[in-house]
Design a protein around this motif. Structure first.
Motif, PDB file in Angstrom:
ATOM      1  N   VAL A  55       0.470  -1.278   0.205  1.00  0.00           N
ATOM      2  CA  VAL A  55      -0.019  -0.036   0.407  1.00  0.00           C
ATOM      3  C   VAL A  55       0.389   1.104  -0.055  1.00  0.00           C
ATOM      4  N   LYS A  56       2.023   1.324  -0.004  1.00  0.00           N
ATOM      5  CA  LYS A  56       2.995   2.412  -0.008  1.00  0.00           C
ATOM      6  C   LYS A  56       2.838   2.975  -1.062  1.00  0.00           C
ATOM      7  N   ALA A  57       2.416   1.626  -2.543  1.00  0.00           N
ATOM      8  CA  ALA A  57       2.873   2.730  -3.671  1.00  0.00           C
ATOM      9  C   ALA A  57       1.841   3.661  -4.118  1.00  0.00           C
ATOM     10  N   LYS A 157      19.167   3.981  -5.356  1.00  0.00           N
ATOM     11  CA  LYS A 157      18.159   4.196  -4.573  1.00  0.00           C
ATOM     12  C   LYS A 157      17.339   3.124  -4.336  1.00  0.00           C
ATOM     13  N   ILE A 158      16.905   2.459  -5.009  1.00  0.00           N
ATOM     14  CA  ILE A 158      15.947   1.870  -4.492  1.00  0.00           C
ATOM     15  C   ILE A 158      16.030   0.305  -4.529  1.00  0.00           C
ATOM     16  N   SER A 159      17.228  -0.200  -4.073  1.00  0.00           N
ATOM     17  CA  SER A 159      17.469  -1.864  -4.640  1.00  0.00           C
ATOM     18  C   SER A 159      17.787  -1.830  -2.861  1.00  0.00           C
ATOM     19  N   LEU A 192       9.488 -17.077   5.840  1.00  0.00           N
ATOM     20  CA  LEU A 192      10.812 -16.523   4.948  1.00  0.00           C
ATOM     21  C   LEU A 192      10.211 -15.441   4.807  1.00  0.00           C
ATOM     22  N   HIS A 193      11.192 -14.275   4.008  1.00  0.00           N
ATOM     23  CA  HIS A 193      10.603 -12.930   3.407  1.00  0.00           C
ATOM     24  C   HIS A 193      11.676 -12.370   2.355  1.00  0.00           C
ATOM     25  N   LEU A 194      11.707 -12.009   1.807  1.00  0.00           N
ATOM     26  CA  LEU A 194      12.979 -11.356   0.317  1.00  0.00           C
ATOM     27  C   LEU A 194      12.118 -10.818  -0.352  1.00  0.00           C
ATOM     28  N   HIS A 195      13.104  -9.407  -0.177  1.00  0.00           N
ATOM     29  CA  HIS A 195      12.275  -8.678  -0.930  1.00  0.00           C
ATOM     30  C   HIS A 195      13.700  -7.240  -1.785  1.00  0.00           C
ATOM     31  N   ILE A 196      14.735  -7.716  -3.015  1.00  0.00           N
ATOM     32  CA  ILE A 196      15.540  -6.893  -3.066  1.00  0.00           C
ATOM     33  C   ILE A 196      15.817  -5.985  -4.647  1.00  0.00           C
ATOM     34  N   GLY A 197      14.656  -5.275  -4.617  1.00  0.00           N
ATOM     35  CA  GLY A 197      14.537  -4.287  -4.549  1.00  0.00           C
ATOM     36  C   GLY A 197      13.073  -3.563  -5.450  1.00  0.00           C
ATOM     37  N   SER A 198      13.138  -2.200  -6.790  1.00  0.00           N
ATOM     38  CA  SER A 198      12.039  -1.879  -6.598  1.00  0.00           C
ATOM     39  C   SER A 198      11.771  -1.947  -8.163  1.00  0.00           C
ATOM     40  N   GLN A 199      11.274  -1.330  -9.229  1.00  0.00           N
ATOM     41  CA  GLN A 199      11.542  -1.499 -10.354  1.00  0.00           C
ATOM     42  C   GLN A 199      12.619  -2.073 -11.458  1.00  0.00           C
ATOM     43  N   GLY A 233       8.233 -11.191  -1.624  1.00  0.00           N
ATOM     44  CA  GLY A 233       8.374  -9.650  -1.813  1.00  0.00           C
ATOM     45  C   GLY A 233       7.632  -9.204  -3.015  1.00  0.00           C
ATOM     46  N   GLY A 234       8.342  -7.645  -3.703  1.00  0.00           N
ATOM     47  CA  GLY A 234       7.523  -7.394  -5.247  1.00  0.00           C
ATOM     48  C   GLY A 234       8.573  -6.508  -5.530  1.00  0.00           C
ATOM     49  N   GLY A 235       8.574  -5.774  -6.398  1.00  0.00           N
ATOM     50  CA  GLY A 235       9.460  -5.103  -7.654  1.00  0.00           C
ATOM     51  C   GLY A 235       9.148  -5.449  -8.483  1.00  0.00           C
ATOM     52  N   PHE A 236       8.119  -5.740  -8.785  1.00  0.00           N
ATOM     53  CA  PHE A 236       8.083  -6.002  -9.982  1.00  0.00           C
ATOM     54  C   PHE A 236       8.209  -5.064 -11.078  1.00  0.00           C
ATOM     55  N   PHE A 268       3.421 -12.697  -2.355  1.00  0.00           N
ATOM     56  CA  PHE A 268       4.018 -11.836  -3.399  1.00  0.00           C
ATOM     57  C   PHE A 268       3.288 -10.457  -2.203  1.00  0.00           C
ATOM     58  N   GLU A 269       4.599  -8.966  -3.209  1.00  0.00           N
ATOM     59  CA  GLU A 269       3.588  -7.904  -2.165  1.00  0.00           C
ATOM     60  C   GLU A 269       4.046  -7.046  -3.385  1.00  0.00           C
ATOM     61  N   PRO A 270       3.373  -7.364  -4.289  1.00  0.00           N
ATOM     62  CA  PRO A 270       2.879  -6.168  -5.599  1.00  0.00           C
ATOM     63  C   PRO A 270       2.844  -4.828  -5.277  1.00  0.00           C
ATOM     64  N   ILE A 307       7.813  13.481  -6.593  1.00  0.00           N
ATOM     65  CA  ILE A 307       8.759  13.880  -6.915  1.00  0.00           C
ATOM     66  C   ILE A 307      10.212  12.670  -7.521  1.00  0.00           C
ATOM     67  N   ARG A 308       9.695  12.629  -7.985  1.00  0.00           N
ATOM     68  CA  ARG A 308      10.542  11.107  -8.247  1.00  0.00           C
ATOM     69  C   ARG A 308      11.317  11.635  -9.464  1.00  0.00           C
ATOM     70  N   PRO A 309      10.490  12.737 -10.441  1.00  0.00           N
ATOM     71  CA  PRO A 309      11.596  12.406 -11.414  1.00  0.00           C
ATOM     72  C   PRO A 309      13.082  13.756 -10.668  1.00  0.00           C
ATOM     73  N   LEU A 311      14.152  13.158  -7.284  1.00  0.00           N
ATOM     74  CA  LEU A 311      14.277  12.558  -6.357  1.00  0.00           C
ATOM     75  C   LEU A 311      15.201  11.713  -7.550  1.00  0.00           C
ATOM     76  N   TYR A 312      14.722  10.692  -7.970  1.00  0.00           N
ATOM     77  CA  TYR A 312      15.522   9.297  -8.605  1.00  0.00           C
ATOM     78  C   TYR A 312      15.827  10.062 -10.122  1.00  0.00           C
ATOM     79  N   ASP A 313      15.516  11.034 -10.307  1.00  0.00           N
ATOM     80  CA  ASP A 313      15.582  11.114 -12.109  1.00  0.00           C
ATOM     81  C   ASP A 313      14.757  10.091 -12.769  1.00  0.00           C
TER      82      ASP A 313
HETATM   83  N1  LLP Z   1       7.892  -4.849  -0.109  1.00  0.00           N
HETATM   84  C1  LLP Z   1       8.458  -4.240   0.306  1.00  0.00           C
HETATM   85  C2  LLP Z   1       9.038  -5.165   1.842  1.00  0.00           C
HETATM   86  C3  LLP Z   1       9.121  -3.314  -0.082  1.00  0.00           C
HETATM   87  O1  LLP Z   1      10.208  -3.110   0.712  1.00  0.00           O
HETATM   88  C4  LLP Z   1       8.619  -2.822  -1.198  1.00  0.00           C
HETATM   89  C5  LLP Z   1       9.525  -1.263  -1.972  1.00  0.00           C
HETATM   90  C6  LLP Z   1       7.534  -3.228  -2.006  1.00  0.00           C
HETATM   91  C7  LLP Z   1       7.125  -4.740  -1.458  1.00  0.00           C
HETATM   92  C8  LLP Z   1       6.943  -3.030  -3.110  1.00  0.00           C
HETATM   93  O2  LLP Z   1       7.279  -2.634  -3.617  1.00  0.00           O
HETATM   94  P1  LLP Z   1       6.565  -2.681  -5.964  1.00  0.00           P
HETATM   95  O3  LLP Z   1       6.273  -3.763  -5.900  1.00  0.00           O
HETATM   96  O4  LLP Z   1       5.745  -1.096  -5.283  1.00  0.00           O
HETATM   97  O5  LLP Z   1       8.464  -2.591  -6.808  1.00  0.00           O
HETATM   98  N2  LLP Z   1       9.963   5.261  -4.263  1.00  0.00           N
HETATM   99  C9  LLP Z   1      10.177   4.389  -4.846  1.00  0.00           C
HETATM  100  C10 LLP Z   1      10.212   2.458  -4.921  1.00  0.00           C
HETATM  101  C11 LLP Z   1      10.700   2.099  -3.234  1.00  0.00           C
HETATM  102  C12 LLP Z   1      10.231   1.133  -3.331  1.00  0.00           C
HETATM  103  C13 LLP Z   1      10.672   0.458  -1.239  1.00  0.00           C
HETATM  104  N3  LLP Z   1       9.770  -1.042  -1.209  1.00  0.00           N
HETATM  105  C14 LLP Z   1       9.568   4.991  -6.543  1.00  0.00           C
HETATM  106  O6  LLP Z   1       9.243   5.985  -6.173  1.00  0.00           O
HETATM  107  O7  LLP Z   1      10.690   4.801  -7.409  1.00  0.00           O
END
Ligand code: LLP
Length: 422
Positions: A55-57, A157-159, A192-199, A233-236, A268-270, A307-309, A311-313
């Motif tokens: 839900v942070k997204a 910055k998002i790894s 057991l949980h893992l999440h390696i980054g986003s995008q 995790g997510g990150g897709f 999964f946490e997309p 803010i994404r442009p 903050l992260y270009d």
């Molecule tokens: N699970 C965990 C533990 C996370 O830290 C994140 C994102 C997600 C799931 C969801 O990742 P997603 O599926 O949305 O890639 N503000 C940055 C992205 C930060 C992501 C933080 N963690 C951006 O605007 O690109």
């Protein structure tokens, strides 16, 4: 895309929304969000998994609700996000509580709410969860977030899954930590949980991380701790420019291969993948100006809204709401916001027709990490949020005037009275 001369979201022209609601405004397609979740569900039909929407997204209640109604759980990182998920109707047993550092109050709230599991990121946190759980006379269902030491190949910055990143517990120490956890009265290690980054737009970092996670799960089970759940995790990744994201079916095939013969519940946490492409940010041109040999298009949305442009270009396509005539001459323009910061730039040399004051544009793929990262910086009217569903639409959060933004601020008595400058 363009329908009848203008950009539309599902059946609704964005111009109509902008006219009625004002700008800046985020506009989300409820149908597109549900379609993305359906894609995952269908891909995983043979290997059922719980998709906990991160839900942070985009934590708007209507967005969470729209996904929860079609089976999504919620991945949350604070007590506040748990409150939002509950308010949107997500059942507690579909809520995962993750996050880098949880306070005692948040742990107490999560445990008394009965969330599915807490993802633990450190030994001190494990000890706090144990203490709070014992106080509540229950056992906390936990999963360690392990750091698989895999480079996701995304923006630094998002790894999150490399050795030395602040997230999770080191892979090599995980087996000992599970043994420690299993001996604590207030802890029930369930997953057991893992999440390696986003995008992340390639399959191989996922494959490497999932493989390591599964290997560890087997080791821990062999040591006599019956973990029943694997949270991958997510990150897709999604398409912002010309990326070619991995289709859900490819993830499903990968996971099916890796977990063949393994009896385990999958989570999964997309976040981004469910909502990014379903949202656009609509803004109006305040002025067009030329300066120092460059042409600037200055909008009523800036880094305060998206803010994404800055903050992260990060790249977001920008299109005029009104479809340009085929013969329209496109000019390179620097598309910028009105904020007093040099980094308040959405994009340089974007080819657009010569727009003028009052004309409108839309930034695409803005449904994730847009409104949630907005701020009141420079005290401008905040962006409204609108949800479109077929030919219906509703304002799901109004744009707040500055007077509403400072409504809860107070001036202490000793400053309120008396002469100035004494
Ligand atoms: N699970 C965990 C533990 C996370 O830290 C994140 C994102 C997600 C799931 C969801 O990742 P997603 O599926 O949305 O890639 N503000 C940055 C992205 C930060 C992501 C933080 N963690 C951006 O605007 O690109």
């Amino acid at each position: 895309m363009y329908h009848g001369g203008g950009l539309a979201c599902e059946g609704v022209p964005l111009e109509e929304i902008a006219r009625e609601v004002g700008t800046p405004a985020y506009v989300y397609s409820a149908g597109a969000m549900r379609a993305r979740l359906r894609e995952f569900h269908e891909a995983f039909a043979d290997r059922p998994a719980l998709f906990c929407y991160a839900v942070k997204a985009n934590h708007n209640l209507a967005v969470i609700r729209n996904l929860a109604r079609v089976g999504a759980g919620a991945d949350t990182v604070s007590g506040g996000e748990i409150e939002r998920a509950l308010a949107a109707g997500v059942p507690p047993e579909r809520i995962v509580f993750a996050g880098v550092a949880k306070t005692d109050d948040e742990i107490r709230f999560a445990l008394s709410t009965g969330v599915l599991q807490l993802n633990v990121e450190s030994v001190p946190e494990l000890m706090r969860i144990d203490a709070v759980a014992r106080e509540l006379q229950l056992r906390a269902p936990v999963a360690f977030r392990i750091n698989p030491d895999v480079d996701a190949g995304t923006l630094s910055k998002i790894s999150t899954g490399r050795k030395g990143d602040k997230f999770g517990v080191p892979f090599d120490e995980a087996a000992d930590l599970y043994a420690l956890a299993a001996g604590l009265e207030g802890i029930n290690p369930v997953g057991l949980h893992l999440h390696i980054g986003s995008q992340i737009t390639r399959l191989d970092p996922f494959a490497a991380a999932y493989r390591r996670g599964i290997e560890l799960l087997r080791t821990i089970r062999a040591a006599g701790i019956p973990l029943r759940r694997l949270d991958l995790g997510g990150g897709f990744g999604v398409r912002y420019k010309n990326e070619e994201p991995v289709p859900a079916s490819a993830f499903a095939a990968l996971v099916q291969g890796l977990t063949a013969g393994l009896d385990v519940e999958l989570v999964f946490e997309p976040g981004r993948a469910l909502v990014a492409e379903a949202g656009a940010l609509v803004a109006s041109v305040i002025y067009r100006k030329e300066s120092g040999g460059r042409r600037f298009l200055i909008l009523d949305a800036g880094m305060n809204v998206l803010i994404r442009p800055a903050l992260y270009d990060a790249w977001h396509d920008v299109l005029p709401l009104a479809e340009p005539r085929p013969e329209a001459h496109l000019e390179p323009m620097d598309v910028v916001g009105p904020i007093c910061e040099s980094s308040d730039i959405f994009g340089r040399d974007r080819y657009l027709p010569l727009l003028d004051a009052g004309d409108r544009v839309a930034f695409l793929s803005a449904g994730a990490y847009g409104s949630v990262m907005a701020s009141d910086y420079n005290s401008r009217v905040s962006a409204a949020e609108v949800l479109v569903d077929g030919d219906r639409w509703a304002v799901v959060k109004p744009g707040l005037a500055p007077s509403r933004q400072f409504a809860d601020e107070t001036i202490p008595d000793w400053l309120a009275a008396g002469p100035e400058g004494d």
